[in-house]
Design a protein around this motif. Sequence first.
Motif, PDB file in Angstrom:
ATOM      1  N   ARG A   7     -67.415  52.915  16.868  1.00 20.96           N
ATOM      2  CA  ARG A   7     -67.774  52.107  18.045  1.00 20.96           C
ATOM      3  C   ARG A   7     -66.773  50.970  18.274  1.00 20.96           C
TER       4      ARG A   7
ATOM      5  N   ASP B 122     -69.468  52.719  23.505  1.00 25.74           N
ATOM      6  CA  ASP B 122     -70.590  53.657  23.437  1.00 25.74           C
ATOM      7  C   ASP B 122     -70.125  54.994  22.876  1.00 25.74           C
TER       8      ASP B 122
ATOM      9  N   SER C 117     -70.310  58.678  23.261  1.00 27.24           N
ATOM     10  CA  SER C 117     -70.648  59.577  24.359  1.00 27.24           C
ATOM     11  C   SER C 117     -70.817  61.017  23.892  1.00 27.24           C
ATOM     12  N   ASP C 118     -71.255  61.869  24.810  1.00 33.18           N
ATOM     13  CA  ASP C 118     -71.361  63.302  24.512  1.00 33.18           C
ATOM     14  C   ASP C 118     -69.989  63.881  24.180  1.00 33.18           C
ATOM     15  N   LYS C 119     -68.959  63.412  24.872  1.00 30.85           N
ATOM     16  CA  LYS C 119     -67.600  63.879  24.578  1.00 30.85           C
ATOM     17  C   LYS C 119     -67.185  63.450  23.172  1.00 30.85           C
ATOM     18  N   ASP C 120     -67.618  62.259  22.770  1.00 29.23           N
ATOM     19  CA  ASP C 120     -67.323  61.797  21.415  1.00 29.23           C
ATOM     20  C   ASP C 120     -67.993  62.690  20.378  1.00 29.23           C
TER      21      ASP C 120
END
Length: 273
Positions: free
Chosen positions: A191, A221, A223-226
């Motif tokens: 983060r 944040d 994310s979904d990509k993360d």
Amino acid sequence: MNELANIDGMSNADIMDAIGQSKGTNLPILPKLTINRDATDEEGNQLPVGVFKTYDTVSEQDVFGKPVKIRPFINNFQWMKYDESKQEYSNRSVIFPTLDSPQEDILGTEKCGRIARKEWDNLTPDKLVEQKKIRCYRLVYGLLTMDGKTAGKESVKLENYPVLYRVSGSNFNPIGTAIESLGRRNKIMFRHNIILETDRRKTGSNVYYVAKTKIDDTQIDFSDKDRETMDVFKAIIEKENASVLELYNAVVKSKTSPQDMADAKVIEEVTAA
């Protein structure tokens, strides 16, 4: 990384365990982030020494610059032994999350045969040389952001670019200290960005560069990509470890005699009873 599927319901300590932050400790081939030590390239271009370098898969060129930012996702370790005569690594261990984890290597031993430093005094000069070839590397898988230039002075901006920052020696601790600092503050390392600079050092005639770190306190944040990126990093590690363990098991098996196998079977039967 299935253990991160419900990250919103996990404590910071649980997340740190899952990503290797708690202890200081066909997939794409990740570009590596390194400190450049070469003054020229094969084409004779002048290169900036002491800055960070990585390979840009879009322009298909090396990119140089500093400072850079790395957002660390996974912090792991690996033993490797470098063979200078062949200019290659002759041995490597599995990638492991903590220093008390199993550390099997491709030659059927552990830690690439590295022994404790306190035992070095009893070694012959030849064996001491071999021990010094074995190093523990810190492997930080993360997202790189940098404004850099190619050898031809073309500007390139990389943002959230997946890389492997593999370090040893004098560069082993700086990034590790920054990660540990985040942990002590109960902050998850993925983060935050860690800003990397370099310091020029000189010992005798030997000039080298050591990374400096600074934590960017701005929280990012996850994310979904993360999550997808984390899965890719985890899969790369699992693939490497499967390859190492296959070679490790083959060597161990080749050294196991029929009598050893018979004894192991008797022990197994007695234990089961």
